[in-house]
Every structure is written in C-alpha cells, then in structure tokens.
Write a protein that holds these residues in place. Structure first.
Motif, mmCIF file in Angstrom:
data_model
loop_
_atom_site.group_PDB
_atom_site.id
_atom_site.type_symbol
_atom_site.label_atom_id
_atom_site.label_comp_id
_atom_site.label_asym_id
_atom_site.label_seq_id
_atom_site.Cartn_x
_atom_site.Cartn_y
_atom_site.Cartn_z
ATOM 1 N N ASN A 1 0.848 -1.181 0.000
ATOM 2 C CA ASN A 1 0.000 0.000 0.000
ATOM 3 C C ASN A 1 0.885 1.232 0.000
ATOM 4 O O ASN A 1 1.950 1.248 0.613
ATOM 5 C CB ASN A 1 -0.912 0.014 1.221
ATOM 6 N N ARG B 1 -11.021 -9.137 -6.951
ATOM 7 C CA ARG B 1 -11.089 -8.643 -5.575
ATOM 8 C C ARG B 1 -12.224 -7.631 -5.444
ATOM 9 O O ARG B 1 -12.500 -6.871 -6.362
ATOM 10 C CB ARG B 1 -9.755 -7.992 -5.198
ATOM 11 N N ARG B 2 -12.859 -7.622 -4.301
ATOM 12 C CA ARG B 2 -13.870 -6.608 -4.032
ATOM 13 C C ARG B 2 -13.167 -5.296 -3.723
ATOM 14 O O ARG B 2 -12.195 -5.254 -2.967
ATOM 15 C CB ARG B 2 -14.748 -7.027 -2.858
ATOM 16 N N GLY C 1 -12.156 -1.791 -2.178
ATOM 17 C CA GLY C 1 -12.195 -1.276 -0.815
ATOM 18 C C GLY C 1 -11.876 -2.282 0.257
ATOM 19 O O GLY C 1 -12.229 -2.078 1.417
ATOM 20 N N THR C 2 -11.186 -3.385 -0.102
ATOM 21 C CA THR C 2 -10.981 -4.456 0.883
ATOM 22 C C THR C 2 -9.525 -4.825 1.145
ATOM 23 O O THR C 2 -9.278 -5.788 1.871
ATOM 24 C CB THR C 2 -11.732 -5.736 0.461
ATOM 25 N N VAL C 3 -8.558 -4.105 0.594
ATOM 26 C CA VAL C 3 -7.155 -4.448 0.870
ATOM 27 C C VAL C 3 -6.864 -4.106 2.333
ATOM 28 O O VAL C 3 -7.061 -2.961 2.749
ATOM 29 C CB VAL C 3 -6.192 -3.688 -0.069
ATOM 30 N N PRO C 4 -6.414 -5.088 3.103
ATOM 31 C CA PRO C 4 -6.115 -4.819 4.509
ATOM 32 C C PRO C 4 -5.063 -3.722 4.671
ATOM 33 O O PRO C 4 -4.095 -3.650 3.915
ATOM 34 C CB PRO C 4 -5.561 -6.166 5.022
ATOM 35 N N ASP D 1 -6.639 2.742 3.909
ATOM 36 C CA ASP D 1 -7.751 3.583 4.335
ATOM 37 C C ASP D 1 -8.504 4.113 3.108
ATOM 38 O O ASP D 1 -8.174 5.158 2.563
ATOM 39 C CB ASP D 1 -7.229 4.740 5.191
ATOM 40 N N TYR D 2 -9.506 3.368 2.682
ATOM 41 C CA TYR D 2 -10.311 3.726 1.514
ATOM 42 C C TYR D 2 -11.303 4.832 1.842
ATOM 43 O O TYR D 2 -11.698 5.007 2.996
ATOM 44 C CB TYR D 2 -11.110 2.514 1.030
ATOM 45 N N ARG E 1 -15.477 1.918 0.004
ATOM 46 C CA ARG E 1 -15.687 0.823 0.965
ATOM 47 C C ARG E 1 -17.085 0.233 0.864
ATOM 48 O O ARG E 1 -17.262 -0.970 1.022
ATOM 49 C CB ARG E 1 -15.430 1.300 2.395
ATOM 50 N N ARG F 1 -19.432 -2.146 -2.968
ATOM 51 C CA ARG F 1 -19.685 -3.553 -3.314
ATOM 52 C C ARG F 1 -19.214 -3.900 -4.731
ATOM 53 O O ARG F 1 -19.569 -4.920 -5.293
ATOM 54 C CB ARG F 1 -21.149 -3.929 -3.101
ATOM 55 N N VAL G 1 -16.792 -5.207 -7.605
ATOM 56 C CA VAL G 1 -15.769 -6.246 -7.758
ATOM 57 C C VAL G 1 -14.955 -5.881 -8.991
ATOM 58 O O VAL G 1 -15.512 -5.536 -10.039
ATOM 59 C CB VAL G 1 -16.401 -7.647 -7.902
#
Length: 121
Positions: A46, A58-59, A61-64, A67-68, A73, A76, A78
């Motif tokens: 990141n 990947r969906r 807004g979901t990368v660990p 801060d999206y 976020r 939804r 994809v």
C-alpha cells in the motif's frame, strides 16, 4: 534440437510467436503502470493508493491496511476487466465520492493496463 511443448501438445515457432504477441500488451501495460500509476500505487505494498497484486476478482475497498474512501468501501464493486475499464476511464463516474483523481482516456492504454494488472496474480 528439441522444442518445448505447450498445453495441448502444440509447439514450434507459431506458438512462440503467439506467446510473444501476448506479452506485448503486458509489457506496454507495465510501462504505462510505471509512468502513470506508480506515483501512488505499488504492486505489492500500500502507498498513497492500495496495492495492485491480485486486483482482478477482488472486491473494491478491501485491501487490509489501506484507508479507503467511504464511497469505495461501501460500493460492493468487484474488480473485473469491465469495472477496471470503467474505473480507469472515469473513477468518479463509477463511484461518486471515491478518492482517485487520475483518468486514462485512451482506450488502448486502459486495456494494456488491465492486461498488466491481470498478470499480477
């Protein structure tokens, strides 16, 4: 001299030419990524933007650890070839309120970037 076999048993110059032709868009996409995207994104970490390895499927807004924007976020969305194309063309039109302000207006450049991103398994 022995030639290697590809899936299905095909081999020879025609297969090698096809493989080389398939790599051209990846190389163009990689060069575009370096000039257009790497100021904010990296493949494996990141940065100002989220990492890109494994983005296809990947969906959003979901990368660990990233801060999206609230808009991304909850989108939804994809990431498919189609959604990436729409995103690169105009992120704000696809997800109003998102945080990316870069657009790729040239259709061939978008496709080359998408082919490159798809190669990042």
């Amino acid at each position: 001299m022995t030639q290697g076999l590809c899936a299905g048993g095909a081999s020879g110059p025609a297969v090698q030419s096809a493989a080389a032709a398939q790599s051209v868009p990846v190389l163009r996409g990689q060069a575009l990524y370096q000039t257009r995207c790497s100021g904010c994104h990296a493949v494996d970490a990141n940065d100002i933007g989220p990492l890109h390895r494994g983005v296809l499927g990947r969906r959003a807004g979901t990368v660990p650890g990233f801060d999206y924007s609230p808009a991304l976020r909850v989108s939804r969305l994809v990431w498919t070839r189609q959604t990436l194309d729409a995103w690169l063309r105009d992120p704000e039109a696809l997800v109003p309120g998102q945080g990316m302000d870069e657009r790729v207006l040239d259709a061939q450049e978008r496709q080359d970037l998408i082919v490159y991103l798809a190669s990042l398994l």
